[in-house]
Structures are given as C-alpha cells and as structure tokens.
Design a protein around this motif. Sequence first.
Motif, short mmCIF file in Angstrom:
data_model
loop_
_atom_site.label_atom_id
_atom_site.label_comp_id
_atom_site.label_asym_id
_atom_site.label_seq_id
_atom_site.Cartn_x
_atom_site.Cartn_y
_atom_site.Cartn_z
N GLY A 18 -13.75 2.18 0.85
CA GLY A 18 -14.46 3.60 0.73
C GLY A 18 -13.51 4.45 0.84
N GLU A 19 -11.98 4.14 1.36
CA GLU A 19 -11.14 5.27 1.64
C GLU A 19 -10.80 6.07 0.38
OE1 GLU A 19 -6.45 5.58 2.91
OE2 GLU A 19 -7.51 3.71 3.06
N LYS A 20 -10.85 7.35 0.56
CA LYS A 20 -10.84 8.30 -0.73
C LYS A 20 -9.22 8.28 -0.98
CE LYS A 20 -14.88 10.92 0.17
NZ LYS A 20 -15.56 12.28 0.12
N LEU A 21 -8.90 7.30 -1.84
CA LEU A 21 -7.37 7.51 -2.34
C LEU A 21 -7.50 6.86 -3.67
CD1 LEU A 21 -4.44 7.79 -1.28
CD2 LEU A 21 -4.69 5.13 -1.07
N ALA A 22 -6.61 7.79 -4.65
CA ALA A 22 -6.78 7.43 -6.03
C ALA A 22 -6.06 6.16 -6.05
CB ALA A 22 -5.78 8.44 -6.64
N THR A 23 -6.29 5.33 -6.87
CA THR A 23 -5.65 3.97 -7.26
C THR A 23 -4.24 4.02 -7.60
OG1 THR A 23 -6.38 3.96 -9.71
CG2 THR A 23 -7.48 2.81 -7.95
N ALA A 76 -2.59 4.58 -4.08
CA ALA A 76 -2.22 3.39 -3.49
C ALA A 76 -1.22 2.57 -4.27
CB ALA A 76 -3.56 2.64 -3.74
N SER A 77 -1.21 2.54 -5.62
CA SER A 77 -0.26 1.88 -6.30
C SER A 77 1.08 2.27 -5.99
CB SER A 77 -0.32 2.02 -7.79
OG SER A 77 0.67 1.35 -8.41
N GLY A 78 1.50 3.49 -5.90
CA GLY A 78 2.61 3.99 -5.39
C GLY A 78 3.19 3.72 -4.16
N TRP A 108 8.40 -9.66 2.37
CA TRP A 108 8.17 -9.02 1.25
C TRP A 108 6.82 -8.58 1.18
CZ3 TRP A 108 5.20 -9.99 -2.74
CH2 TRP A 108 4.66 -11.35 -2.54
N ASP A 109 6.04 -9.33 1.70
CA ASP A 109 4.35 -9.16 1.34
C ASP A 109 3.83 -8.43 2.44
OD1 ASP A 109 4.64 -11.39 3.25
OD2 ASP A 109 3.36 -12.71 2.12
N ASP A 110 4.65 -7.81 3.27
CA ASP A 110 4.10 -6.75 4.36
C ASP A 110 3.76 -5.46 3.71
OD1 ASP A 110 3.23 -5.52 6.87
OD2 ASP A 110 5.37 -5.52 7.48
N LEU A 111 2.50 -5.34 3.15
CA LEU A 111 2.20 -4.13 2.27
C LEU A 111 1.10 -3.52 2.93
CD1 LEU A 111 1.97 -6.22 -0.91
CD2 LEU A 111 3.82 -4.93 -0.24
N SER A 118 3.08 11.64 -12.18
CA SER A 118 1.62 11.52 -12.26
C SER A 118 1.19 10.09 -11.88
CB SER A 118 1.09 11.92 -13.80
OG SER A 118 1.72 13.32 -14.31
N ASN A 119 1.81 9.11 -12.32
CA ASN A 119 1.03 7.87 -11.93
C ASN A 119 1.85 7.17 -10.70
OD1 ASN A 119 3.54 6.87 -13.22
ND2 ASN A 119 2.33 6.51 -15.11
N ASN A 120 2.74 8.03 -10.18
CA ASN A 120 3.28 7.62 -8.80
C ASN A 120 4.05 6.24 -9.35
OD1 ASN A 120 2.21 8.97 -6.22
ND2 ASN A 120 0.67 9.02 -8.03
N THR A 121 4.96 6.28 -10.13
CA THR A 121 6.08 5.30 -10.33
C THR A 121 7.40 5.36 -9.86
OG1 THR A 121 6.16 5.83 -12.45
CG2 THR A 121 4.65 4.02 -12.11
N VAL A 122 7.61 6.47 -9.03
CA VAL A 122 8.96 6.77 -8.62
C VAL A 122 9.36 6.12 -7.44
CG1 VAL A 122 10.60 8.55 -8.09
CG2 VAL A 122 8.73 9.04 -9.96
N ILE A 123 10.45 5.38 -7.22
CA ILE A 123 11.03 4.94 -6.04
C ILE A 123 11.69 5.87 -5.22
CG2 ILE A 123 12.50 3.08 -4.93
CD1 ILE A 123 12.08 1.33 -7.41
N LYS A 124 10.98 5.99 -4.03
CA LYS A 124 11.58 7.03 -3.14
C LYS A 124 12.95 6.67 -2.63
CE LYS A 124 7.00 8.77 -1.74
NZ LYS A 124 6.08 8.78 -0.86
N GLU A 125 13.76 7.81 -2.35
CA GLU A 125 15.19 7.36 -1.74
C GLU A 125 16.27 6.62 -2.79
OE1 GLU A 125 15.78 9.12 0.70
OE2 GLU A 125 13.40 9.43 1.23
N GLU A 126 15.74 6.62 -3.97
CA GLU A 126 16.43 5.77 -5.14
C GLU A 126 16.87 6.98 -6.13
OE1 GLU A 126 17.92 3.18 -6.42
OE2 GLU A 126 17.85 1.91 -4.91
#
Length: 453
Positions: free
Chosen positions: A349-354, A357-359, A340-343, A382-390
């Motif tokens: 320094g990677e240019k990625l909005a938090t 990354a959260s999404g 489960w923790d294989d994340l 907007s805040n990437n809280t959508v579970i894809k394929e669901e």
Amino acid sequence: MSMPPLDLNQARKAVDTIRLLAADMVEKASSGHPGTPMEAAPAAYLLYTRHMRHNPANPDWAGRDRFILSCGHASALLYSMLHLTGYDLSLEDLKNFRQLGSPTAGHPEFGHAPGIETTTGPLGQGVSVGVGMAMGLRFLRKRVSDRLFDSTIFALCSDGDLMEGVASETASLAGHLRLGNLVYIYLDNRITIEGDTSLAFTEEVATRYLSYGWQVQHVEGENLQDLDRAIARARHSPRPSLIIARSHIGFGAPNKQDTAAAHGAPLGAEELAAAKRFFGRDPEQSFVIPEDVAAHMREAVARGKALEKEWQQAFEAELKQNEALKSWQQAANGELPAGWDDLPTFAAGEKLATRQASGKVLNALAEKLPFLLGGSADLGPSNNTVIKEEGSFTACTVGRNIHFGVREHAMGSIMNGLAHIPGLIPFGGTFLIFADYMRPPMRLAAMMQRQCI
C-alpha cells in the motif's frame, strides 16, 4: 598474432573444399542455402586460419576472438569451418545438416554446437549482437585487464543484414562509441531472393558507414591477398571497420552464380557436378576433404592451444595482484557476492511508483554487483535506470550507465551481446509500449537463455 606469408595454392584448395563441402550439405538435405557459403568461403578461411584467436579444443575460452555469422542462412559455411578447424563437430554431423535433432540446424543455434557464438537467422541481429559483445569486451579491458580482454569481434554480413533497421541503429552507436574491436565483412553480392538488390536497395553503403564513423575498405571478394591485408588493417583501426567485399553468390556454379537461383535452394545434381568440375574435383564424389587440406586446417588446434596456454599464464600471474580480475572470475563462474540480495523492501500500500521502486532496487544491486551495467533508450531519468555514482559508457570512458539513444531495438540486441560476455549482467529499461520494438531480441534472449534484465 604474427602470420606466415599466405600460401595461395594451399589457400585456394582449402577455400574450394569449404565451398563444396557446404554445397554437398545443402544438396544432401534437399534444403538450405548454398550460394552464400560458396561466395563467403575465402573470408571465412582467412578469419579462421590467419586472423582469429580461437581454440577449437575450448570454444568457451574467455580470451578468444568471436565470429558471428550474421547471415545465418549460410550456416553450412560455419559448420564446415568448425569441422575443418577441429571443433567437436563430426563429418557425420555435417551430413545430417538440417535434420531433426542434429547440431547442424538450418540456422546457427547458440548452444547446439560448439563454436556458435550467438543464434542468428533474423537478419540484422548478428551484427547488432556483435556491437554488444564489443562493448562488453571494452568494458572488461578498461576496468579489469587491458591485456586479457583485448579481443576482436568478427562478423560476416549480407545485403539483407544491412537493410534491416536494427543494423543501422547499432552501427550508428558503434561508430559513436568508436568500437575499434569490431570488424565486419559485408558480402556485397547484389542479389536478393526477388532479384537484383537494385529493386529496393540503391544507397551507397560505404558512405553511410563512413558517416557513422566507421573505417570502410573495398576489396574483391575472391582476391585472397587483398582481403587478407584488409582484415589486418581493420584489426588495427581505432574505429569499427566495414570491409565491403564484392562477392559472387554461388561462386563456381556455372549457371547459377550471380543469380537468385543460388540463394535458397540446392544447386541440383547437374549444377553441383558442374561446379565440382569447375574446381577440378570429381563430380561423382561428395563430402571430400583432401588429406593436405585436412592437415592444414587442423593446424588451428595446436595454434589455439598455444594461444590459450599463453593467455592462461598471463591470467594466473595477474590474478595474484588484480582485485578486479578476482571479482570478474567470481562473476564469470556464476557466483554472487555475499549480501547481494540485501535489497530495499516496500510496505504493501506504500505510495511509490513501480519505476521508483525498481530504481532503488537497481542501485542496491549495483553496489554489490560490479559487472551489472545498462541503461535505457533515452528514458533513464524517467524510468529510473541510472546507476548513481557511476559514469557513462562513452567513446572515452567505460562507466556502467549506457546511453542507447532512442534505439529500443538496438538496446535489446546489444543487451544480448553483453550477456554473451562472461561475468556481465546487462539491464535495459523502457516503457511497456515501446518494448514492442524489442520483441525480436527479447525472443532470442529467451531462446538462448541469456541473463538479461
């Protein structure tokens, strides 16, 4: 659950015992709220002895119905019911009401005494948490087992509960989702601390809830037969139900009934004695539980054990062939699947909005955790809280993406309700500035140590 005919004489004697037990608790503590327990005793009696599936010997039974005392200031009522129906709450605990270290706190505290489903006191939170519980049980019923999770959420609520904005937010969503496993009894006593509710609350509550999509019924709060039938009808409604019970705060207290004086202070020795005489009881005695009432109320123990035994047999039979039920059992036991923790990892320094990354992390978790569900207050993309394929959680479907609408306060309370359902891990997202709307349920989640993300 079949019910025998209502024995009115037996019921009234039990109801009056509940009223006076609660009033004695407040009187001994010299602090508390006697009026609401005295008016709500008929409803509580019917729920605990005739309508709710519960097992006092195992308050955490997963197949039980749930009861929420949303007007938490009436806690003496809840403690009286728990003691009388056989939960592990002694008469001595009732006598120590509102004392430091006692399980019988001034407002119900989750985890402090068996049978308390959620912490209440901040008005509006109980009825809102109940919506989350109802959503969680529908999720399990449709995705795991229709038979095992066919439970109902009952609640008692007050004028104050329905005045709070969060109650309107969650009632609107509950009606939209057609949560037929939700039954609320509204104690319409028309009294607030400052006086008659007409000072600030003159809306037609029934019309408001009808507009939300709820079933609405009207009963007289002291009419046990009508209230009993109304609860039975509500249980079979495909919509959430509001039973408006015209009740009388401090019922039986001859000088304080229907007044604000019955709300937030002991009745006083003289008034309590007069109330006991009104109910045909000895005014010189306190904490009296007649033997026939005690025996009648304790029937809940044997009934509850039989109900859970039947449920457990069905559970064990279904577990042999239902993979979703096996996964739920693992989750309900607090076990996480391997890997489960294989994340995803992100370089410094990677240019990625938090939020991006959260999404990514959220979706990686969702692949491994089938009981992770949630959403946003209309900010999913907007805040990437959508579970894809669901899919979405709607009135007809139980996808893991919940659309809370622009209702941050409701989102927080509903998440707490979801977290009270074994196995579920709810999440919710918004922008930090809007989280101010969610502070009350966030505080309650921390106090109750609920697993909300």
